[in-house]
Motif scaffolding. Structure first.
Motif, PDB file in Angstrom:
ATOM      1  N   GLU A   1       0.827  -1.203   0.000  1.00 52.32           N
ATOM      2  CA  GLU A   1       0.000   0.000   0.000  1.00 52.32           C
ATOM      3  C   GLU A   1       0.866   1.259   0.000  1.00 52.32           C
ATOM      4  O   GLU A   1       0.623   2.189  -0.765  1.00 52.32           O
ATOM      5  N   ILE A   2       1.875   1.266   0.840  1.00 52.78           N
ATOM      6  CA  ILE A   2       2.799   2.401   0.854  1.00 52.78           C
ATOM      7  C   ILE A   2       3.509   2.516  -0.498  1.00 52.78           C
ATOM      8  O   ILE A   2       3.617   3.602  -1.072  1.00 52.78           O
ATOM      9  N   GLY A   3       3.965   1.376  -1.005  1.00 58.57           N
ATOM     10  CA  GLY A   3       4.627   1.356  -2.310  1.00 58.57           C
ATOM     11  C   GLY A   3       3.729   1.855  -3.425  1.00 58.57           C
ATOM     12  O   GLY A   3       4.183   2.564  -4.341  1.00 58.57           O
ATOM     13  N   PHE A   4       2.437   1.502  -3.366  1.00 65.50           N
ATOM     14  CA  PHE A   4       1.484   1.967  -4.373  1.00 65.50           C
ATOM     15  C   PHE A   4       1.454   3.493  -4.398  1.00 65.50           C
ATOM     16  O   PHE A   4       1.590   4.110  -5.453  1.00 65.50           O
ATOM     17  N   TRP A   5       1.302   4.113  -3.231  1.00 67.80           N
ATOM     18  CA  TRP A   5       1.202   5.571  -3.191  1.00 67.80           C
ATOM     19  C   TRP A   5       2.540   6.241  -3.498  1.00 67.80           C
ATOM     20  O   TRP A   5       2.563   7.317  -4.116  1.00 67.80           O
ATOM     21  N   VAL A   6       3.648   5.623  -3.128  1.00 66.14           N
ATOM     22  CA  VAL A   6       4.957   6.162  -3.497  1.00 66.14           C
ATOM     23  C   VAL A   6       5.111   6.125  -5.021  1.00 66.14           C
ATOM     24  O   VAL A   6       5.569   7.104  -5.638  1.00 66.14           O
ATOM     25  N   ALA A   7       4.719   5.012  -5.640  1.00 69.74           N
ATOM     26  CA  ALA A   7       4.810   4.898  -7.099  1.00 69.74           C
ATOM     27  C   ALA A   7       3.896   5.911  -7.790  1.00 69.74           C
ATOM     28  O   ALA A   7       4.306   6.577  -8.742  1.00 69.74           O
ATOM     29  N   VAL A   8       2.662   6.050  -7.296  1.00 70.46           N
ATOM     30  CA  VAL A   8       1.716   6.982  -7.921  1.00 70.46           C
ATOM     31  C   VAL A   8       2.184   8.423  -7.744  1.00 70.46           C
ATOM     32  O   VAL A   8       2.270   9.185  -8.720  1.00 70.46           O
ATOM     33  N   LEU A   9       2.476   8.814  -6.509  1.00 80.35           N
ATOM     34  CA  LEU A   9       2.889  10.198  -6.273  1.00 80.35           C
ATOM     35  C   LEU A   9       4.245  10.489  -6.921  1.00 80.35           C
ATOM     36  O   LEU A   9       4.460  11.588  -7.451  1.00 80.35           O
ATOM     37  N   GLY A  10       5.141   9.507  -6.898  1.00 77.66           N
ATOM     38  CA  GLY A  10       6.419   9.678  -7.588  1.00 77.66           C
ATOM     39  C   GLY A  10       6.234   9.818  -9.090  1.00 77.66           C
ATOM     40  O   GLY A  10       6.877  10.666  -9.734  1.00 77.66           O
ATOM     41  N   GLY A  11       5.340   9.021  -9.640  1.00 74.66           N
ATOM     42  CA  GLY A  11       5.056   9.119 -11.077  1.00 74.66           C
ATOM     43  C   GLY A  11       4.450  10.455 -11.445  1.00 74.66           C
ATOM     44  O   GLY A  11       4.810  11.067 -12.464  1.00 74.66           O
ATOM     45  N   LEU A  12       3.535  10.944 -10.620  1.00 72.98           N
ATOM     46  CA  LEU A  12       2.914  12.238 -10.899  1.00 72.98           C
ATOM     47  C   LEU A  12       3.914  13.381 -10.703  1.00 72.98           C
ATOM     48  O   LEU A  12       3.920  14.346 -11.478  1.00 72.98           O
ATOM     49  N   ALA A  13       4.753  13.271  -9.699  1.00 71.92           N
ATOM     50  CA  ALA A  13       5.791  14.288  -9.494  1.00 71.92           C
ATOM     51  C   ALA A  13       6.764  14.301 -10.681  1.00 71.92           C
ATOM     52  O   ALA A  13       7.156  15.373 -11.158  1.00 71.92           O
ATOM     53  N   ALA A  14       7.134  13.117 -11.161  1.00 67.97           N
ATOM     54  CA  ALA A  14       8.030  13.046 -12.321  1.00 67.97           C
ATOM     55  C   ALA A  14       7.368  13.679 -13.546  1.00 67.97           C
ATOM     56  O   ALA A  14       8.017  14.384 -14.318  1.00 67.97           O
ATOM     57  N   ARG A  15       6.070  13.484 -13.704  1.00 71.81           N
ATOM     58  CA  ARG A  15       5.352  14.024 -14.862  1.00 71.81           C
ATOM     59  C   ARG A  15       5.192  15.533 -14.766  1.00 71.81           C
ATOM     60  O   ARG A  15       5.509  16.257 -15.707  1.00 71.81           O
ATOM     61  N   TYR A  16       4.694  16.021 -13.641  1.00 74.76           N
ATOM     62  CA  TYR A  16       4.318  17.428 -13.556  1.00 74.76           C
ATOM     63  C   TYR A  16       5.412  18.343 -12.994  1.00 74.76           C
ATOM     64  O   TYR A  16       5.455  19.518 -13.336  1.00 74.76           O
ATOM     65  N   LEU A  17       6.253  17.845 -12.128  1.00 74.42           N
ATOM     66  CA  LEU A  17       7.280  18.700 -11.534  1.00 74.42           C
ATOM     67  C   LEU A  17       8.618  18.593 -12.256  1.00 74.42           C
ATOM     68  O   LEU A  17       9.311  19.593 -12.433  1.00 74.42           O
TER      69      LEU A  17
ATOM     70  N   LEU B   1       4.526   4.773 -12.600  1.00 74.97           N
ATOM     71  CA  LEU B   1       3.099   4.426 -12.541  1.00 74.97           C
ATOM     72  C   LEU B   1       2.864   2.955 -12.865  1.00 74.97           C
ATOM     73  O   LEU B   1       1.948   2.338 -12.326  1.00 74.97           O
ATOM     74  N   LEU B   2       3.691   2.386 -13.725  1.00 76.69           N
ATOM     75  CA  LEU B   2       3.562   0.957 -14.032  1.00 76.69           C
ATOM     76  C   LEU B   2       4.067   0.076 -12.894  1.00 76.69           C
ATOM     77  O   LEU B   2       3.733  -1.109 -12.831  1.00 76.69           O
ATOM     78  N   ALA B   3       4.855   0.644 -12.002  1.00 73.15           N
ATOM     79  CA  ALA B   3       5.345  -0.124 -10.853  1.00 73.15           C
ATOM     80  C   ALA B   3       4.213  -0.452  -9.884  1.00 73.15           C
ATOM     81  O   ALA B   3       4.273  -1.459  -9.179  1.00 73.15           O
ATOM     82  N   ALA B   4       3.184   0.381  -9.844  1.00 72.39           N
ATOM     83  CA  ALA B   4       2.077   0.176  -8.899  1.00 72.39           C
ATOM     84  C   ALA B   4       1.417  -1.197  -9.072  1.00 72.39           C
ATOM     85  O   ALA B   4       1.254  -1.924  -8.083  1.00 72.39           O
ATOM     86  N   PRO B   5       1.033  -1.601 -10.285  1.00 70.36           N
ATOM     87  CA  PRO B   5       0.418  -2.926 -10.407  1.00 70.36           C
ATOM     88  C   PRO B   5       1.379  -4.081 -10.133  1.00 70.36           C
ATOM     89  O   PRO B   5       0.946  -5.168  -9.743  1.00 70.36           O
TER      90      PRO B   5
END
Length: 181
Positions: free
Chosen positions: A10-26, A37-41
């Motif tokens: 669960e922690i890894g899921f949110w780290v992957a999602v937030l990390g993916g979004l940070a990489a995209r937008y920031l 984002l593909l790491a989450a599944p």
């Protein structure tokens, strides 16, 4: 052990999602964003393997093993939606994207019934995982806790149906209409 893996996933899921979004937008690194984002599944696969391995190595099934099946079902059915939800909010906050829209009325009712379909998928995936684990272990005395999860799956789906039905009968009002009463 399984509960620790669930929490880590669960922690890894949110780290992957937030990390993916940070990489995209920031950071404006689209490829890195996709990889994260593909790491989450992939974490779902880790959880499934850890749960099956724990049971196969002689552990007696417990609530945690059943929770792993529920987590997998939820992740399969709602994972994409959670990523989209976070993406909309992240884009609005950090990239000047449009504000998230709060659904009301018929649109919210339709969304509730779409959640019934998602929950049906989640419950179905969890049931298949539970049945697979029961068959994998093939020792009824050790898998009794997994069999006890099936009524919970029915309860979850029943509550989702009640939620959608309630908003069908009493649709969500727009915020200004709700406060004008």
């Amino acid at each position: 052990m399984v509960l620790t893996v669930i929490v880590a996933c669960e922690i890894g899921f949110w780290v992957a999602v937030l990390g993916g979004l940070a990489a995209r937008y920031l950071l404006h690194r689209r490829r890195l964003s996709v990889v994260l984002l593909l790491a989450a599944p992939l974490l779902d696969v880790v959880l499934l393997v850890a749960t099956a391995t724990d049971l196969r190595s002689g552990a007696t099934a417990s609530l945690e093993h059943g929770l792993a099946a529920l987590y997998l079902g939820f992740s399969v059915a709602y994972g994409h939606r959670l990523v989209h939800w976070a993406d909309v909010r992240f884009a609005h906050r950090f990239a000047g994207g449009p504000a998230p829209v709060r659904l009301t009325g018929t649109a919210y009712t339709r969304a509730c019934w779409a959640d019934v379909a998602r929950t049906t998928l989640a419950v179905s995936v969890a049931a298949v995982v539970l049945l697979g684990l029961i068959g994998w272990v093939d020792v009824p005395e050790r898998t009794e806790a997994l069999r006890a999860e099936f009524p919970l799956l029915g309860l979850i789906l029943g509550l989702e149906l009640l939620w959608a039905a309630s908003y069908t009968v009493w649709p969500r009002r727009p915020a200004e209409a709700a406060t004008a009463r």
